[in-house]
Design an enzyme around this catalytic site. Sequence first.
Site, PDB file in Angstrom:
ATOM      1  N   ALA A  25     -20.592 -70.675  17.047  1.00  0.00           N
ATOM      2  CA  ALA A  25     -21.549 -69.960  17.120  1.00  0.00           C
ATOM      3  C   ALA A  25     -21.969 -68.684  16.396  1.00  0.00           C
ATOM      4  O   ALA A  25     -20.762 -67.995  16.010  1.00  0.00           O
ATOM      5  CB  ALA A  25     -21.566 -69.468  18.921  1.00  0.00           C
ATOM      6  N   ASN A  39     -28.776 -67.193  17.726  1.00  0.00           N
ATOM      7  CA  ASN A  39     -29.646 -65.988  18.008  1.00  0.00           C
ATOM      8  C   ASN A  39     -30.033 -65.438  16.682  1.00  0.00           C
ATOM      9  O   ASN A  39     -29.194 -65.732  15.653  1.00  0.00           O
ATOM     10  CB  ASN A  39     -28.750 -65.020  18.736  1.00  0.00           C
ATOM     11  CG  ASN A  39     -27.527 -64.615  18.090  1.00  0.00           C
ATOM     12  OD1 ASN A  39     -26.611 -65.277  18.380  1.00  0.00           O
ATOM     13  ND2 ASN A  39     -27.620 -63.270  17.624  1.00  0.00           N
ATOM     14  N   SER A  48     -17.742 -71.532  20.725  1.00  0.00           N
ATOM     15  CA  SER A  48     -18.036 -71.041  21.980  1.00  0.00           C
ATOM     16  C   SER A  48     -19.283 -72.014  22.631  1.00  0.00           C
ATOM     17  O   SER A  48     -20.351 -72.318  21.754  1.00  0.00           O
ATOM     18  CB  SER A  48     -18.827 -69.849  21.876  1.00  0.00           C
ATOM     19  OG  SER A  48     -18.035 -68.669  21.603  1.00  0.00           O
ATOM     20  N   TYR A  61     -10.001 -60.761  18.639  1.00  0.00           N
ATOM     21  CA  TYR A  61     -10.504 -59.786  19.709  1.00  0.00           C
ATOM     22  C   TYR A  61      -9.652 -59.960  20.806  1.00  0.00           C
ATOM     23  O   TYR A  61      -9.592 -58.923  21.495  1.00  0.00           O
ATOM     24  CB  TYR A  61     -11.776 -59.466  19.912  1.00  0.00           C
ATOM     25  CG  TYR A  61     -12.410 -60.733  20.059  1.00  0.00           C
ATOM     26  CD1 TYR A  61     -12.509 -61.034  21.747  1.00  0.00           C
ATOM     27  CD2 TYR A  61     -13.409 -61.466  19.365  1.00  0.00           C
ATOM     28  CE1 TYR A  61     -13.050 -62.250  21.886  1.00  0.00           C
ATOM     29  CE2 TYR A  61     -14.019 -62.457  19.964  1.00  0.00           C
ATOM     30  CZ  TYR A  61     -14.099 -62.782  21.264  1.00  0.00           C
ATOM     31  OH  TYR A  61     -14.677 -63.925  21.761  1.00  0.00           O
ATOM     32  N   GLU A  62      -9.365 -61.302  21.047  1.00  0.00           N
ATOM     33  CA  GLU A  62      -8.382 -61.344  22.495  1.00  0.00           C
ATOM     34  C   GLU A  62      -7.270 -60.703  22.438  1.00  0.00           C
ATOM     35  O   GLU A  62      -6.492 -60.376  23.610  1.00  0.00           O
ATOM     36  CB  GLU A  62      -8.169 -62.837  22.671  1.00  0.00           C
ATOM     37  CG  GLU A  62      -9.636 -63.699  22.886  1.00  0.00           C
ATOM     38  CD  GLU A  62      -9.557 -65.011  23.167  1.00  0.00           C
ATOM     39  OE1 GLU A  62      -8.734 -65.577  24.141  1.00  0.00           O
ATOM     40  OE2 GLU A  62      -9.830 -65.866  22.247  1.00  0.00           O
ATOM     41  N   HIS A  69     -23.971 -62.747  25.292  1.00  0.00           N
ATOM     42  CA  HIS A  69     -23.253 -63.814  25.313  1.00  0.00           C
ATOM     43  C   HIS A  69     -23.887 -65.094  25.907  1.00  0.00           C
ATOM     44  O   HIS A  69     -23.792 -65.989  25.669  1.00  0.00           O
ATOM     45  CB  HIS A  69     -21.736 -63.677  25.841  1.00  0.00           C
ATOM     46  CG  HIS A  69     -20.881 -64.790  25.665  1.00  0.00           C
ATOM     47  ND1 HIS A  69     -20.298 -65.469  24.365  1.00  0.00           N
ATOM     48  CD2 HIS A  69     -20.173 -65.524  26.667  1.00  0.00           C
ATOM     49  CE1 HIS A  69     -19.587 -66.382  24.820  1.00  0.00           C
ATOM     50  NE2 HIS A  69     -19.217 -66.465  25.773  1.00  0.00           N
ATOM     51  N   HIS A  80     -14.945 -71.428  26.992  1.00  0.00           N
ATOM     52  CA  HIS A  80     -13.459 -72.175  26.245  1.00  0.00           C
ATOM     53  C   HIS A  80     -12.827 -72.430  27.329  1.00  0.00           C
ATOM     54  O   HIS A  80     -12.143 -71.806  28.116  1.00  0.00           O
ATOM     55  CB  HIS A  80     -13.004 -70.996  25.475  1.00  0.00           C
ATOM     56  CG  HIS A  80     -13.941 -70.644  24.224  1.00  0.00           C
ATOM     57  ND1 HIS A  80     -13.620 -70.757  23.001  1.00  0.00           N
ATOM     58  CD2 HIS A  80     -14.872 -69.834  24.231  1.00  0.00           C
ATOM     59  CE1 HIS A  80     -14.518 -70.280  21.936  1.00  0.00           C
ATOM     60  NE2 HIS A  80     -15.335 -69.493  23.067  1.00  0.00           N
ATOM     61  N   MET A 128     -17.764 -64.172  15.022  1.00  0.00           N
ATOM     62  CA  MET A 128     -16.253 -63.614  15.344  1.00  0.00           C
ATOM     63  C   MET A 128     -15.171 -64.574  15.171  1.00  0.00           C
ATOM     64  O   MET A 128     -14.111 -64.327  15.776  1.00  0.00           O
ATOM     65  CB  MET A 128     -16.290 -63.084  16.755  1.00  0.00           C
ATOM     66  CG  MET A 128     -17.531 -61.851  16.942  1.00  0.00           C
ATOM     67  SD  MET A 128     -17.427 -61.378  18.768  1.00  0.00           S
ATOM     68  CE  MET A 128     -19.060 -60.768  18.749  1.00  0.00           C
ATOM     69  N   SER A 129     -15.351 -65.594  14.405  1.00  0.00           N
ATOM     70  CA  SER A 129     -14.209 -66.494  14.494  1.00  0.00           C
ATOM     71  C   SER A 129     -14.048 -67.166  12.960  1.00  0.00           C
ATOM     72  O   SER A 129     -14.670 -66.802  12.230  1.00  0.00           O
ATOM     73  CB  SER A 129     -14.586 -67.732  15.446  1.00  0.00           C
ATOM     74  OG  SER A 129     -15.585 -68.456  15.223  1.00  0.00           O
ATOM     75  N   HIS A 186      -9.617 -66.145  19.628  1.00  0.00           N
ATOM     76  CA  HIS A 186     -10.368 -65.159  18.634  1.00  0.00           C
ATOM     77  C   HIS A 186      -9.389 -63.799  18.508  1.00  0.00           C
ATOM     78  O   HIS A 186      -8.676 -63.645  19.395  1.00  0.00           O
ATOM     79  CB  HIS A 186     -11.775 -64.725  19.370  1.00  0.00           C
ATOM     80  CG  HIS A 186     -12.470 -65.446  19.500  1.00  0.00           C
ATOM     81  ND1 HIS A 186     -12.512 -66.439  20.692  1.00  0.00           N
ATOM     82  CD2 HIS A 186     -13.685 -65.935  19.053  1.00  0.00           C
ATOM     83  CE1 HIS A 186     -13.462 -67.479  20.754  1.00  0.00           C
ATOM     84  NE2 HIS A 186     -14.316 -67.003  19.591  1.00  0.00           N
TER      85      HIS A 186
HETATM   86  N1  HPA Z   1     -23.014 -61.585  15.870  1.00  0.00           N
HETATM   87  C1  HPA Z   1     -21.488 -61.809  16.026  1.00  0.00           C
HETATM   88  N2  HPA Z   1     -21.093 -63.137  16.607  1.00  0.00           N
HETATM   89  C2  HPA Z   1     -21.916 -63.902  17.262  1.00  0.00           C
HETATM   90  C3  HPA Z   1     -23.130 -63.673  17.107  1.00  0.00           C
HETATM   91  C4  HPA Z   1     -23.688 -62.496  16.666  1.00  0.00           C
HETATM   92  O1  HPA Z   1     -25.093 -62.292  16.588  1.00  0.00           O
HETATM   93  N3  HPA Z   1     -23.889 -64.609  17.864  1.00  0.00           N
HETATM   94  C5  HPA Z   1     -22.711 -65.527  18.009  1.00  0.00           C
HETATM   95  N4  HPA Z   1     -21.807 -65.084  17.638  1.00  0.00           N
END
Ligand code: HPA
Length: 283
Positions: free
Chosen positions: A117, A244, A34, A89-90, A258, A65, A220-221, A87
């Site tokens: 990320a 984050n 991402s 979830y898509e 996001h 993306h 998530m990847s 991903h």
């Molecule tokens: N959680 C899940 N996926 C993520 C996060 C997170 O805090 N940051 C970036 N992708």
Amino acid sequence: MHTRGQCYEEYEETARWLLDHADQRPDVAIICGSGLGNLADLLSDKTVFPYKDIPHFPISTVPGHAGQLVFGKLQGRDCVCMQGRFHFYESSNISMVTFPVRIFFLLGVKTLIVTNAAGALNDSYNTGDIMTIKDHINLPGFAGVNSLCGQNDDRFGVRFPSMSDAYDSDLRALVKQAAEELGFESVLREGVYCMVAGPTYETVAECKILQLLGADAVGMSTVPEVVVASHCGLRVLGLSLITNKVVKDYDSGEKVNHDEVLRTTQRRTQDLQKLVSTLITRI
Ligand code: HPA
């Protein structure tokens, strides 16, 4: 539900189409996470294929993306770069997520660099850190969603592959060396990445569990692709950009979103580019 990517002939058709349409013969593939798609901007002598033009290729739907496969040279070396990954979830179809990795294998790729990320679970991590992935926790795998479920095709790999050495130790050592040369040692970490299915960010209680499990970062990847890459014998390097900190306190009033993730990737993307282009000649 799609059945895309589940038969060997489809993979072969896609690989053959790409070999017919691209001049390069890459032995390194890069999957951009991402907001990290501009890693592909580093390539020269590019041939670009929007995913929608490639036979059998899935199409990415997430903002940040781009959705194209970029062949080109990085520091004189033939590479192929996925600008925009898929991903789970898509689509809830894990073979869509891993389809490109098997294509890389059939193209002759030997090394896969995966970027993503991720949120920091480890309290000592800071936003903007770069974490070399030394191991992963395949949480969807615990719940029966493993990218190798279903009939095994021995042409890709064995039925029961080991995952204890999925992340190549020599490549991890190279990252450390390159980071030192670039003066990035203070932001470089090495840790365990935990994959969650998403698309929801974690609850406070979930973050506490993941910390107890020994994960340093969550995202998530990556894990589905790494499992399939390792299965077919590719050497893997995983790099997480810590975008984050996860929310671990009910009273903090903070929320992961996001936009924050993308803002951090924009701020740090050049350093990640420098790291990857320094590494590429040494792989
Ligand atoms: N959680 C899940 N996926 C993520 C996060 C997170 O805090 N940051 C970036 N992708």
